[in-house]
Write a protein that holds these residues in place. Structure first.
Motif, PDB file in Angstrom:
ATOM      1  N   GLU A   3      36.817  48.471  40.761  1.00 14.29           N
ATOM      2  CA  GLU A   3      35.702  47.583  40.440  1.00 14.29           C
ATOM      3  C   GLU A   3      35.637  46.471  41.466  1.00 14.29           C
ATOM      4  O   GLU A   3      36.595  46.229  42.205  1.00 14.29           O
ATOM      5  CB  GLU A   3      35.851  47.020  39.027  1.00 14.29           C
ATOM      6  CG  GLU A   3      37.129  46.252  38.779  1.00 14.29           C
ATOM      7  CD  GLU A   3      37.250  45.799  37.329  1.00 14.29           C
ATOM      8  OE1 GLU A   3      36.238  45.793  36.612  1.00 14.29           O
ATOM      9  OE2 GLU A   3      38.367  45.444  36.919  1.00 14.29           O
ATOM     10  N   ASP A   5      36.061  43.164  43.097  1.00 16.90           N
ATOM     11  CA  ASP A   5      36.995  42.055  42.890  1.00 16.90           C
ATOM     12  C   ASP A   5      36.372  40.738  43.352  1.00 16.90           C
ATOM     13  O   ASP A   5      36.414  39.744  42.634  1.00 16.90           O
ATOM     14  CB  ASP A   5      38.289  42.304  43.667  1.00 16.90           C
ATOM     15  CG  ASP A   5      39.372  41.299  43.324  1.00 16.90           C
ATOM     16  OD1 ASP A   5      40.020  41.467  42.283  1.00 16.90           O
ATOM     17  OD2 ASP A   5      39.552  40.336  44.106  1.00 16.90           O
ATOM     18  N   HIS A   6      35.807  40.733  44.560  1.00 18.50           N
ATOM     19  CA  HIS A   6      35.115  39.535  45.027  1.00 18.50           C
ATOM     20  C   HIS A   6      34.192  39.867  46.186  1.00 18.50           C
ATOM     21  O   HIS A   6      34.316  40.917  46.823  1.00 18.50           O
ATOM     22  CB  HIS A   6      36.101  38.421  45.417  1.00 18.50           C
ATOM     23  CG  HIS A   6      37.054  38.755  46.525  1.00 18.50           C
ATOM     24  ND1 HIS A   6      38.232  39.452  46.347  1.00 18.50           N
ATOM     25  CD2 HIS A   6      37.031  38.441  47.845  1.00 18.50           C
ATOM     26  CE1 HIS A   6      38.885  39.556  47.490  1.00 18.50           C
ATOM     27  NE2 HIS A   6      38.166  38.946  48.424  1.00 18.50           N
ATOM     28  N   ALA A  49      36.192  35.986  34.721  1.00 19.24           N
ATOM     29  CA  ALA A  49      37.615  36.327  34.762  1.00 19.24           C
ATOM     30  C   ALA A  49      37.958  37.421  35.756  1.00 19.24           C
ATOM     31  O   ALA A  49      39.133  37.604  36.083  1.00 19.24           O
ATOM     32  CB  ALA A  49      38.077  36.754  33.365  1.00 19.24           C
ATOM     33  N   ASN A  50      36.942  38.133  36.246  1.00 19.75           N
ATOM     34  CA  ASN A  50      37.247  39.301  37.080  1.00 19.75           C
ATOM     35  C   ASN A  50      36.556  39.309  38.431  1.00 19.75           C
ATOM     36  O   ASN A  50      36.631  40.314  39.150  1.00 19.75           O
ATOM     37  CB  ASN A  50      36.885  40.588  36.327  1.00 19.75           C
ATOM     38  CG  ASN A  50      37.740  40.797  35.097  1.00 19.75           C
ATOM     39  OD1 ASN A  50      38.952  40.660  35.141  1.00 19.75           O
ATOM     40  ND2 ASN A  50      37.094  41.107  33.984  1.00 19.75           N
ATOM     41  N   CYS A  51      35.871  38.220  38.801  1.00 24.00           N
ATOM     42  CA  CYS A  51      35.138  38.233  40.065  1.00 24.00           C
ATOM     43  C   CYS A  51      35.033  36.815  40.615  1.00 24.00           C
ATOM     44  O   CYS A  51      35.041  35.836  39.859  1.00 24.00           O
ATOM     45  CB  CYS A  51      33.744  38.826  39.849  1.00 24.00           C
ATOM     46  SG  CYS A  51      32.856  39.218  41.380  1.00 24.00           S
ATOM     47  N   SER A  94      38.909  46.032  43.629  1.00 27.85           N
ATOM     48  CA  SER A  94      40.238  46.066  43.008  1.00 27.85           C
ATOM     49  C   SER A  94      40.509  47.445  42.422  1.00 27.85           C
ATOM     50  O   SER A  94      39.636  48.049  41.805  1.00 27.85           O
ATOM     51  CB  SER A  94      40.321  45.002  41.915  1.00 27.85           C
ATOM     52  OG  SER A  94      41.530  45.098  41.210  1.00 27.85           O
ATOM     53  N   TRP A 144      46.402  43.601  42.851  1.00 31.66           N
ATOM     54  CA  TRP A 144      47.102  42.354  42.595  1.00 31.66           C
ATOM     55  C   TRP A 144      48.439  42.616  41.919  1.00 31.66           C
ATOM     56  O   TRP A 144      48.567  43.524  41.100  1.00 31.66           O
ATOM     57  CB  TRP A 144      46.252  41.449  41.699  1.00 31.66           C
ATOM     58  CG  TRP A 144      44.996  40.978  42.361  1.00 31.66           C
ATOM     59  CD1 TRP A 144      43.751  41.531  42.276  1.00 31.66           C
ATOM     60  CD2 TRP A 144      44.865  39.856  43.239  1.00 31.66           C
ATOM     61  NE1 TRP A 144      42.861  40.821  43.040  1.00 31.66           N
ATOM     62  CE2 TRP A 144      43.512  39.793  43.641  1.00 31.66           C
ATOM     63  CE3 TRP A 144      45.762  38.900  43.721  1.00 31.66           C
ATOM     64  CZ2 TRP A 144      43.029  38.814  44.494  1.00 31.66           C
ATOM     65  CZ3 TRP A 144      45.292  37.914  44.570  1.00 31.66           C
ATOM     66  CH2 TRP A 144      43.940  37.883  44.951  1.00 31.66           C
ATOM     67  N   GLU A 147      48.332  39.085  37.355  1.00 26.20           N
ATOM     68  CA  GLU A 147      46.939  38.765  37.088  1.00 26.20           C
ATOM     69  C   GLU A 147      46.125  38.642  38.371  1.00 26.20           C
ATOM     70  O   GLU A 147      46.628  38.215  39.407  1.00 26.20           O
ATOM     71  CB  GLU A 147      46.838  37.459  36.288  1.00 26.20           C
ATOM     72  CG  GLU A 147      47.303  37.557  34.857  1.00 26.20           C
ATOM     73  CD  GLU A 147      47.013  36.298  34.081  1.00 26.20           C
ATOM     74  OE1 GLU A 147      46.740  36.421  32.868  1.00 26.20           O
ATOM     75  OE2 GLU A 147      47.055  35.200  34.676  1.00 26.20           O
ATOM     76  N   ARG A 148      44.854  39.007  38.260  1.00 27.04           N
ATOM     77  CA  ARG A 148      43.945  38.873  39.391  1.00 27.04           C
ATOM     78  C   ARG A 148      43.642  37.407  39.655  1.00 27.04           C
ATOM     79  O   ARG A 148      43.671  36.563  38.751  1.00 27.04           O
ATOM     80  CB  ARG A 148      42.670  39.656  39.110  1.00 27.04           C
ATOM     81  CG  ARG A 148      42.905  41.151  39.127  1.00 27.04           C
ATOM     82  CD  ARG A 148      41.811  41.928  38.448  1.00 27.04           C
ATOM     83  NE  ARG A 148      40.526  41.786  39.126  1.00 27.04           N
ATOM     84  CZ  ARG A 148      39.485  42.576  38.870  1.00 27.04           C
ATOM     85  NH1 ARG A 148      39.597  43.536  37.974  1.00 27.04           N
ATOM     86  NH2 ARG A 148      38.336  42.404  39.505  1.00 27.04           N
ATOM     87  N   ALA A 150      40.957  35.850  40.158  1.00 28.25           N
ATOM     88  CA  ALA A 150      39.792  35.289  39.479  1.00 28.25           C
ATOM     89  C   ALA A 150      40.162  34.554  38.195  1.00 28.25           C
ATOM     90  O   ALA A 150      39.491  33.586  37.808  1.00 28.25           O
ATOM     91  CB  ALA A 150      38.781  36.397  39.177  1.00 28.25           C
ATOM     92  N   LYS A 151      41.204  34.984  37.540  1.00 27.16           N
ATOM     93  CA  LYS A 151      41.616  34.352  36.283  1.00 27.16           C
ATOM     94  C   LYS A 151      42.125  32.930  36.492  1.00 27.16           C
ATOM     95  O   LYS A 151      42.237  32.159  35.539  1.00 27.16           O
ATOM     96  CB  LYS A 151      42.684  35.202  35.598  1.00 27.16           C
ATOM     97  CG  LYS A 151      42.206  36.567  35.130  1.00 27.16           C
ATOM     98  CD  LYS A 151      43.287  37.315  34.400  1.00 27.16           C
ATOM     99  CE  LYS A 151      42.822  38.686  33.952  1.00 27.16           C
ATOM    100  NZ  LYS A 151      41.720  38.637  32.977  1.00 27.16           N
TER     101      LYS A 151
END
Length: 213
Positions: A3, A5-6, A49-51, A94, A144, A147-148, A150-151
């Motif tokens: 998905e 990630d950024h 939280a994810n991007c 990610s 990662w 935790e990613r 973004a969190k």
């Protein structure tokens, strides 16, 4: 399944990149840090939280790295473009199975895996070799450790609502993305010129479109 990630905004300097994001979105990105040995440093803007958005620029405090900086930041044509204005230049995806994907695709297509750290964060990435990245439309893959990132970034209220890739060889781009588990994450269409397009929406409903060209 991979998905987004950024997304990555390239800039000549971090100050210019931060000012560009603040003027465009009304929010200033937060301090990120340096990438030792890579020759870059960054700032970050959380999108849930994810991007997130990464603003990246050459780091004047580091010597020139032994290899090219990521995302074509050493490319003469991109450097000329960034002198005019920061812009969207790439994105990163990610995956929970980086080793398996790289083994399946081979390093000549997926790239070599590099371990990287910054502060309490650590991750591994595989950058597609040049000419395999389809003008940065095929993303580096990141896994990662824990935790990613973004969190841990303050949420700006903005969200990535869509990502599109335009390229003369849309079939090849779509095939490469599907092989990385991104077939449903990026809308691909044929166009005479390569272009990455990111659609953002703010908590107030305002929409902004970023493009690489």
């Amino acid at each position: 399944m991979a998905e987004i990630d950024h997304i990555v905004i390239g800039a000549r300097t971090l100050d210019e990149g931060a000012r560009y994001i603040e003027e465009l979105l009304g929010v200033k990105p937060s301090k990120g840090g340096a990438h030792p040995g890579v020759g870059t440093h960054n700032m970050l803007l959380g999108m849930g939280a994810n991007c997130y958005i990464e603003v990246i620029a050459p780091d004047p405090a580091q010597p020139d790295p032994p290899h090219a900086r990521p995302f074509d930041l050493d490319d003469a044509s991109l450097r000329t473009a960034l002198e005019a204005e920061p812009r969207l230049i790439a994105y990163v995806a990610s995956t929970p199975a980086l080793d398996a994907v790289v083994a399946r695709l081979g390093p000549s297509h997926a790239g070599e895996i590099r371990a990287m750290t910054r502060g309490n964060l650590s991750w591994r990435m595989a950058f597609p070799p040049q000419r395999q990245d389809m003008d940065n439309l095929i993303p580096p893959l990141i896994q990662w450790d824990g935790e990613r990132a973004a969190k841990h970034i303050k949420d700006s209220g903005w969200r990535l609502t869509g990502l599109e890739a335009e390229h003369p060889d849309a079939v090849a781009v779509r095939s490469s993305l599907t092989a990385r588990g991104l077939g449903d994450a990026v809308k691909v269409r044929q166009s005479p010129h390569p272009r990455l397009i990111a659609h953002l929406r703010g908590r107030d409903g305002r929409e902004v479109t970023l493009t690489s060209a």
